[in-house]
Motif scaffolding. Structure first.
Motif, mmCIF file in Angstrom:
data_model
loop_
_atom_site.group_PDB
_atom_site.id
_atom_site.type_symbol
_atom_site.label_atom_id
_atom_site.label_comp_id
_atom_site.label_asym_id
_atom_site.label_seq_id
_atom_site.Cartn_x
_atom_site.Cartn_y
_atom_site.Cartn_z
ATOM 1 N N ILE A 9 0.766 -1.163 0.027
ATOM 2 C CA ILE A 9 -0.220 0.096 0.088
ATOM 3 C C ILE A 9 0.821 1.417 0.101
ATOM 4 O O ILE A 9 1.567 1.669 0.983
ATOM 5 N N LEU A 10 0.671 2.282 -0.874
ATOM 6 C CA LEU A 10 1.580 3.312 -1.099
ATOM 7 C C LEU A 10 0.673 4.208 -0.305
ATOM 8 O O LEU A 10 -0.522 4.700 -0.456
ATOM 9 N N THR A 13 0.043 10.485 -1.395
ATOM 10 C CA THR A 13 -0.577 10.679 -2.859
ATOM 11 C C THR A 13 -0.195 12.127 -3.361
ATOM 12 O O THR A 13 -0.863 12.289 -4.416
ATOM 13 N N ARG A 17 5.240 12.702 -5.460
ATOM 14 C CA ARG A 17 5.481 11.669 -4.327
ATOM 15 C C ARG A 17 6.885 10.676 -4.610
ATOM 16 O O ARG A 17 6.915 10.241 -5.794
ATOM 17 N N SER A 19 6.746 7.659 -3.000
ATOM 18 C CA SER A 19 6.278 6.342 -2.575
ATOM 19 C C SER A 19 6.333 5.159 -3.818
ATOM 20 O O SER A 19 6.532 4.146 -3.617
ATOM 21 N N PRO A 20 6.160 5.645 -4.952
ATOM 22 C CA PRO A 20 5.977 4.617 -6.193
ATOM 23 C C PRO A 20 7.242 3.964 -6.242
ATOM 24 O O PRO A 20 7.328 2.948 -6.754
ATOM 25 N N GLY A 23 7.695 1.538 -3.455
ATOM 26 C CA GLY A 23 6.768 0.367 -3.375
ATOM 27 C C GLY A 23 7.073 -0.507 -4.563
ATOM 28 O O GLY A 23 7.040 -1.800 -4.629
ATOM 29 N N GLU A 24 7.386 -0.161 -5.808
ATOM 30 C CA GLU A 24 8.039 -0.971 -6.890
ATOM 31 C C GLU A 24 9.315 -1.622 -6.547
ATOM 32 O O GLU A 24 9.532 -3.054 -6.991
ATOM 33 N N ILE A 40 0.872 -3.891 -6.103
ATOM 34 C CA ILE A 40 0.773 -2.384 -5.433
ATOM 35 C C ILE A 40 -0.623 -1.953 -5.389
ATOM 36 O O ILE A 40 -1.441 -2.263 -6.391
ATOM 37 N N ASP A 42 -2.450 1.469 -4.728
ATOM 38 C CA ASP A 42 -2.114 2.778 -4.705
ATOM 39 C C ASP A 42 -3.452 3.582 -4.167
ATOM 40 O O ASP A 42 -4.495 3.775 -4.812
ATOM 41 N N ALA A 44 -4.251 6.628 -4.054
ATOM 42 C CA ALA A 44 -4.391 7.639 -5.020
ATOM 43 C C ALA A 44 -5.677 7.182 -6.103
ATOM 44 O O ALA A 44 -6.447 8.222 -6.376
ATOM 45 N N ASP A 45 -5.450 5.924 -6.451
ATOM 46 C CA ASP A 45 -6.272 5.410 -7.473
ATOM 47 C C ASP A 45 -7.955 5.347 -7.118
ATOM 48 O O ASP A 45 -8.771 5.344 -7.809
#
Ligand SMILES: Cc1cc2nc3c(=O)[nH]c(=O)nc-3n(C[C@H](O)[C@H](O)[C@H](O)COP(=O)(O)O)c2cc1C
Length: 179
Positions: A9-10, A13, A17, A19-20, A23-24, A40, A42, A44-45
């Motif tokens: 979980i990122l 948002t 940022r 965080s991606p 996370g990757e 992943i 996100d 934000a999605d």
């Protein structure tokens, strides 16, 4: 390979940022293990408004359906004013049963490894009946990000990410009997 599903979980948002990238990287390390299904997630999605601010039945349902499909979590946690982001707290507040009796690990970052945010998150997870594991990867904004922006983690963090995932998988599997 187990049939466990783990969501990464990122927690941030904001535009720009980091965080991606984190996370990757965690997903890459996790996928190499070949022991579970990692994805992943996100926040934000899901376009969650602040809880109670607007009718968000559709967004809340989608968020809860996603969480319910998962057996455990890895939270990518960034430190904002010595705590977690408002976005992550809001997303945590949007579900209850979908969190319960699952395990979680933490990968955090900040000037002191995001340690203060990680400890705040542990308190919240207790209330949601999420079992947070001990091993925790704490990344430094100074030494694990080139110019504070390009993620270049030191090798030592691999040990903690793998140790954390070992614990998350063991507890996610064990807690299945309660769900
Ligand atoms: C509102 C705000 C507050 C912050 N407060 C802290 C802090 O208390 N401690 C810290 O180590 N870093 C703090 N930072 C720095 C963030 O940890 C850093 O910018 C990090 O990259 C944020 O994660 P993100 O890029 O995924 O949004 C803060 C950043 C923001 C935007």
């Amino acid at each position: 390979m187990s049939n466990l599903k783990i969501g990464i979980i990122l927690g941030s948002t904001r535009q720009g940022r980091l965080s991606p990238q984190v996370g990757e990287w965690v997903k890459g390390v996790a996928d190499k293990r070949g022991d579970a299904s990692y994805e992943i997630v996100d926040i934000a999605d899901f376009k969650l408004p602040l809880l109670g601010e607007a009718d968000a039945t559709e967004q809340a349902t989608a968020w809860n359906v996603k969480l319910a499909s998962l057996d455990g979590f890895v939270f990518i946690v960034q430190e904002y004013n010595h705590s977690i982001t408002g976005a992550l707290k809001n997303a945590l507040d949007y579900a209850r049963e979908a969190w319960n009796n699952k395990a979680a690990g933490i990968v955090s970052y900040g000037s002191v490894g995001g340690a203060r945010a990680a400890e705040h998150l542990r308190g919240i997870l207790g209330e949601l009946s999420v079992a947070d594991v001990r091993i925790h990867a704490a990344l430094s904004l100074y030494t694990d990000f080139e110019n504070g922006s390009v993620f270049k983690p030191a090798d030592l963090h691999l040990t903690n990410v793998n140790g954390m995932l070992d614990e998350v998988l063991a507890w996610s599997g064990a807690l299945k009997s309660l769900r």
